[in-house]
Design a protein around this motif. Structure first.
Motif, PDB file in Angstrom:
ATOM      1  N   GLN A 104      44.224 -14.776  52.874  1.00 14.85           N
ATOM      2  CA  GLN A 104      42.776 -14.703  53.107  1.00 14.85           C
ATOM      3  C   GLN A 104      42.047 -13.964  51.986  1.00 14.85           C
ATOM      4  OE1 GLN A 104      42.748 -13.153  57.112  1.00 14.85           O
ATOM      5  NE2 GLN A 104      42.918 -15.215  57.948  1.00 14.85           N
ATOM      6  N   ASN A 105      42.415 -14.308  50.749  1.00  8.06           N
ATOM      7  CA  ASN A 105      41.780 -13.722  49.578  1.00  8.06           C
ATOM      8  C   ASN A 105      41.750 -14.798  48.489  1.00  8.06           C
ATOM      9  OD1 ASN A 105      40.796 -12.062  47.579  1.00  8.06           O
ATOM     10  ND2 ASN A 105      42.219 -10.380  48.001  1.00  8.06           N
ATOM     11  N   GLU A 106      40.970 -15.858  48.746  1.00  6.52           N
ATOM     12  CA  GLU A 106      40.956 -17.064  47.912  1.00  6.52           C
ATOM     13  C   GLU A 106      40.671 -16.809  46.431  1.00  6.52           C
ATOM     14  OE1 GLU A 106      39.497 -16.838  50.876  1.00  6.52           O
ATOM     15  OE2 GLU A 106      40.500 -18.366  52.085  1.00  6.52           O
ATOM     16  N   LYS A 107      39.949 -15.749  46.122  1.00  2.00           N
ATOM     17  CA  LYS A 107      39.601 -15.467  44.728  1.00  2.00           C
ATOM     18  C   LYS A 107      40.707 -14.706  43.984  1.00  2.00           C
ATOM     19  CE  LYS A 107      34.549 -15.196  45.394  1.00  2.00           C
ATOM     20  NZ  LYS A 107      34.273 -16.493  45.715  1.00  2.00           N
ATOM     21  N   ALA A 108      41.765 -14.336  44.668  1.00  2.00           N
ATOM     22  CA  ALA A 108      42.806 -13.484  44.085  1.00  2.00           C
ATOM     23  C   ALA A 108      43.966 -14.277  43.463  1.00  2.00           C
ATOM     24  CB  ALA A 108      43.334 -12.527  45.145  1.00  2.00           C
ATOM     25  N   ILE A 109      43.685 -15.457  42.947  1.00  2.00           N
ATOM     26  CA  ILE A 109      44.750 -16.312  42.418  1.00  2.00           C
ATOM     27  C   ILE A 109      45.538 -15.613  41.312  1.00  2.00           C
ATOM     28  CG2 ILE A 109      45.251 -18.506  41.255  1.00  2.00           C
ATOM     29  CD1 ILE A 109      42.725 -19.607  42.753  1.00  2.00           C
ATOM     30  N   ARG A 110      44.838 -14.999  40.364  1.00  2.00           N
ATOM     31  CA  ARG A 110      45.539 -14.301  39.270  1.00  2.00           C
ATOM     32  C   ARG A 110      46.315 -13.092  39.779  1.00  2.00           C
ATOM     33  NH1 ARG A 110      43.074 -14.403  33.485  1.00  2.00           N
ATOM     34  NH2 ARG A 110      42.898 -16.639  33.280  1.00  2.00           N
ATOM     35  N   ALA A 111      45.729 -12.373  40.720  1.00  6.97           N
ATOM     36  CA  ALA A 111      46.406 -11.206  41.299  1.00  6.97           C
ATOM     37  C   ALA A 111      47.660 -11.636  42.059  1.00  6.97           C
ATOM     38  CB  ALA A 111      45.460 -10.432  42.205  1.00  6.97           C
ATOM     39  N   VAL A 112      47.586 -12.791  42.716  1.00  6.99           N
ATOM     40  CA  VAL A 112      48.759 -13.345  43.403  1.00  6.99           C
ATOM     41  C   VAL A 112      49.847 -13.639  42.369  1.00  6.99           C
ATOM     42  CG1 VAL A 112      49.643 -15.392  44.621  1.00  6.99           C
ATOM     43  CG2 VAL A 112      47.581 -14.235  45.437  1.00  6.99           C
ATOM     44  N   GLY A 113      49.452 -14.229  41.250  1.00  7.47           N
ATOM     45  CA  GLY A 113      50.411 -14.509  40.178  1.00  7.47           C
ATOM     46  C   GLY A 113      51.055 -13.244  39.651  1.00  7.47           C
TER      47      GLY A 113
END
Length: 160
Positions: A104-113
């Protein structure tokens, strides 16, 4: 400080170093060593032996989930990402974007990576199952060739 113990496992794609305490596994990482250094002794902890046994079963295509205790050591965000990674089914893949949505943090793509790259529980927290949104293989701490091997291995032994 809790004492850490080590045990090596010789997988088909290189030596894996298992680190843990008497209670749980804290790290499962590919080593670039050619030989085993940390070999099983009479006093080797049961949790390390169980982990090694389950990894062996995984590589033989007999295990799809892991049941030994492990501990996630990282920030709350990293732990959230790593927990979400465990929801990607065996032999399937997900994208960084899908993981970001899952937590539930759609903008966190880079942070997920970034969190994905800091995972120290290889295979068990299946970061090798994360690919780019366009279907391409993306970075893997153990090397892209290992990521490709693991994905193919799981496809070969997929029971569904």
């Amino acid at each position: 400080m809790t004492t850490q113990y080590k045990l090596d496992y010789e997988s088909p794609i290189g030596v894996i170093e298992i680190i843990g305490t008497d209670a749980a596994i804290s790290s499962i990482m590919f080593s670039e060593r050619d030989a085993l250094v940390n070999v099983k002794q009479d006093e080797t902890l049961k949790v390390l032996v169980d982990c090694k046994k389950q990894l062996h079963e995984y590589f033989k295509g007999e295990r799809y989930e892991f049941t030994f205790p492990y501990i996630l050591e990282g920030t709350d965000f990293q732990k959230k990402v790593w927990t979400a990674l465990t929801l990607i089914p065996y032999a399937e893949t997900g994208s960084y974007k899908e993981i970001a949505a899952l937590i539930q943090n759609e903008k966190a793509i880079r942070a997920v990576g970034s969190a994905n790259g800091k995972n120290v529980l290889s295979i068990v927290i299946p970061c090798h199952r994360v690919i780019g949104s366009n279907g391409t293989l993306t970075g893997y701490t153990g090397g892209l060739w290992r990521k490709e091997w693991l994905l193919q291995h799981e496809k070969n032994y997929n029971k569904s």
